[in-house]
Design an enzyme around this catalytic site. Structure first.
Site, short mmCIF file in Angstrom:
data_model
loop_
_atom_site.label_atom_id
_atom_site.label_comp_id
_atom_site.label_asym_id
_atom_site.label_seq_id
_atom_site.Cartn_x
_atom_site.Cartn_y
_atom_site.Cartn_z
CE LYS A 35 -3.87 0.41 2.62
NZ LYS A 35 -4.12 0.67 4.04
CG PHE A 152 -18.64 13.28 12.58
CD1 PHE A 152 -19.54 12.26 12.91
CD2 PHE A 152 -17.75 13.92 12.75
CE1 PHE A 152 -19.81 12.42 14.71
CE2 PHE A 152 -17.93 14.13 14.53
CZ PHE A 152 -18.79 12.95 15.35
CG PHE A 252 -29.22 11.02 6.55
CD1 PHE A 252 -27.82 12.07 5.35
CD2 PHE A 252 -28.49 9.25 5.96
CE1 PHE A 252 -27.11 11.47 5.23
CE2 PHE A 252 -27.60 9.80 6.04
CZ PHE A 252 -26.51 10.46 5.43
CG HIS A 254 -33.24 9.86 -0.59
ND1 HIS A 254 -33.92 10.85 -2.00
CD2 HIS A 254 -32.93 8.59 -2.02
CE1 HIS A 254 -34.61 10.00 -2.96
NE2 HIS A 254 -33.35 9.13 -2.71
CB ALA A 255 -37.73 5.98 1.23
N GLY A 256 -34.92 3.98 0.04
CA GLY A 256 -34.48 3.48 -0.55
C GLY A 256 -34.63 1.88 -0.39
CB CYS A 263 -19.93 4.40 8.86
SG CYS A 263 -18.66 4.43 8.56
CE LYS A 266 -16.78 -0.09 11.26
NZ LYS A 266 -16.42 0.53 12.34
C1 UDX Z 1 -21.05 7.55 6.95
C2 UDX Z 1 -21.83 8.89 7.53
O1 UDX Z 1 -22.38 9.65 7.14
C3 UDX Z 1 -20.78 9.16 7.95
O2 UDX Z 1 -21.09 10.44 8.72
C4 UDX Z 1 -20.31 8.24 9.23
O3 UDX Z 1 -18.46 9.08 9.43
C5 UDX Z 1 -20.01 7.06 8.82
O4 UDX Z 1 -20.73 6.33 7.90
P1 UDX Z 1 -21.34 6.49 4.48
O5 UDX Z 1 -21.54 5.40 5.14
O6 UDX Z 1 -20.18 6.74 4.06
O7 UDX Z 1 -20.77 7.54 5.86
O8 UDX Z 1 -22.74 6.68 3.62
P2 UDX Z 1 -23.62 7.17 4.26
O9 UDX Z 1 -23.56 8.65 2.78
O10 UDX Z 1 -23.69 7.97 5.34
O11 UDX Z 1 -24.79 6.93 3.57
C6 UDX Z 1 -25.50 5.27 4.35
C7 UDX Z 1 -26.28 4.70 3.54
O12 UDX Z 1 -27.37 5.69 4.33
C8 UDX Z 1 -26.11 4.36 2.25
O13 UDX Z 1 -26.40 2.74 2.03
C9 UDX Z 1 -27.22 5.22 1.62
O14 UDX Z 1 -27.32 4.86 0.74
C10 UDX Z 1 -28.19 5.71 2.77
N1 UDX Z 1 -29.29 6.12 3.16
C11 UDX Z 1 -28.55 7.48 3.38
C12 UDX Z 1 -30.55 6.17 2.58
O15 UDX Z 1 -30.77 5.52 2.00
N2 UDX Z 1 -31.05 7.38 3.06
C13 UDX Z 1 -30.67 8.70 2.75
O16 UDX Z 1 -31.42 9.40 2.75
C14 UDX Z 1 -29.44 8.53 3.23
#
Ligand code: UDX
Length: 442
Positions: A35, A152, A252, A254-256, A263, A266
């Protein structure tokens, strides 16, 4: 100011490159020789927009260097960041602190000056105390202040998140720790980024509480989406309608297909463990974890329904567009696509897929799936096209071409990228998340 970062993975590398960009003198350390060799050649170990350029600029400016030698890397550093992985421990969901402890020990053995040791890795409450004890046990005679400073960072937006944070959280137990961290983040503080100082345990918990709350917010709106489908409502309008309330906020919601990534899955599990061990179990987070797991599998059933039900689906072909847990990353960890591909495979559906960045990491996780060269390549001959991840490249598909190439005009949009009326007007059978159209309301 000299800063050392132990662990050149996602968090360590982004943090190190950003600190260097602020003008600090940064050494990134990693045990993995290949790496470090690749980093010397300008090759990033992860996909993160803008990171290669940031690293190149700061290496050229002489502010960012890489080494496998921890003792050498930390020499003279005012702050030593621990940014190694804390994966879920096999079997029980606790965060595995092996790497954190190992770095603490090595740092203690090698230290030849006073400094601050900062845990940036996501670690359970009380880890700072353990790091402090491990360093003391090495017989280290220098003044060491152990500080918590959680990250974060969102994958795909990590550099922006680092440089323009909503807040910086610092958990310190003494003035030496607080003052050193103030200097580390001085450039950001000058940009008006707020710094919240707390005690160490509080800071450690803030990280878990933030991620668990965000996971809860997503899971809540996902449940509302299911309800919308049953009662003929539109979840996107529900999100807007509740998000305009300043107490709730629009993000946050947004339904999906359920959250994934490195993160949320875990950290929610680790928080559950901590809460249980402390005798204050979190029923809410427990439900969030269960609901999210169930949801990912339910997405497979949604696709089977679009294919005419489990019986009719057997022998048909589905095209998955997007495999990563979200766009702008190659990360496949806990991606909903894995559960969808699994459910379809189990039901005898042939699965083709395309992802702009994730196919290399996805292939071993879904060996039965045929990886394709492009979205249209995957769509050719498919009985249903499924948008699993909302990459920009899938936001403006040529619907006429999709219809020509596909075996049947069936679109399942697990990210609500398209407008139901437009897609239906183009002749598709369309199903999405929580938007009861003529089909879904029935
Ligand atoms: C997250 C936190 O946002 C970040 O602060 C932390 O330190 C690490 O974990 P990350 O895992 O990179 O970051 O992605 P994030 O953009 O938060 O999305 C996480 C998951 O939630 C994804 O699967 C995303 O698709 C989903 N999500 C997010 C939704 O389904 N709806 C939303 O409205 C937002």
């Amino acid at each position: 100011m000299k800063i050392a970062v132990a662990g050149s993975g996602y968090v360590g590398l982004v943090s190190g490159a950003c600190f260097a960009d602020f003008g600090h003198d940064v050494v990134c350390v990693d045990k993995d020789q290949s790496k470090i060799d690749r980093l010397h050649d300008g090759v990033m170990p992860i996909y993160e927009p803008g990171l290669d350029a940031l690293v190149e600029t700061n290496v050229k400016a002489g502010r960012l260097t890489f080494t496998t030698d921890l003792a050498e890397g930390i020499r003279g550093a005012a702050a030593i960041f621990i940014a190694v992985g804390t994966p879920s421990r096999r079997g029980d969901g606790h965060a595995d602190l092996t790497y954190v402890h190992a770095v603490a020990r090595e740092v203690g053995e090698a230290l030849a000056h006073d400094c601050v040791v900062v845990t940036k890795s996501t670690v359970p409450v009380g880890t700072g105390d353990e790091v402090e004890r491990i360093i003391a046990d090495t017989g280290c005679a220098h003044r060491v202040s152990v500080v918590s400073n959680p990250e974060f960072l969102r994958e795909g937006a990590a550099i922006g998140d680092f440089k323009r944070p909503d807040r910086i959280v610092i958990g310190a137990e003494d003035d030496f720790g607080r003052e050193t961290m103030r200097q580390v983040y001085r450039p950001l503080h000058l940009n008006q980024s707020p710094i919240l100082f707390t005690n160490r345990r509080t800071s450690e918990l803030i990280k878990y509480a933030a991620n668990a709350f965000l996971a809860t917010k997503i899971t809540f709106i996902n449940e509302m989406a299911d309800l919308c489908e049953k009662v003929g409502a539109d979840v996107q309008d529900v999100s807007r309608g509740i998000g305009m309330d300043g107490r709730i906020g629009p993000k946050f919601l947004h339904a999906g297909p359920g959250y994934g990534g490195s993160c949320f899955p875990k950290d929610t599990l680790a928080l559950l463990k901590t809460a249980e061990d402390a005798g204050a179990p979190s029923r809410i987070v427990e439900a969030v974890v269960k609901v999210n797991d169930t949801r990912k599998r339910a997405m497979g059933r949604k696709v089977l329904d679009a294919l005419g039900g489990p019986e009719a689906a057997r022998g048909k072909t589905a095209a998955l567009l997007g495999l990563t847990f979200k766009p702008n990353t190659d990360d496949m960890r806990d991606s909903p696509a894995i559960a969808v591909a699994q459910a379809l495979g189990d039901a005898g559906v042939e699965v083709k897929a395309y992802d702009p960045e994730g196919m290399e990491l996805a292939a071993p996780l879904m060996p039965a799936v045929t990886m394709c060269k492009s979205a249209y390549d995957a769509i050719e001959g498919a009985d249903a096209v499924v948008i699993v991840t909302e990459w920009d490249a899938f936001r403006a598909l040529d619907l006429a071409r999709v219809k020509d190439l596909a075996n049947a005009p069936v679109l399942v949009d697990l990210r609500n990228v398209y407008r139901p009326d437009e897609v239906r007007a183009a002749g598709f059978e369309y199903s999405s998340i929580g938007r009861a159209g003529p089909k879904e309301a029935s």
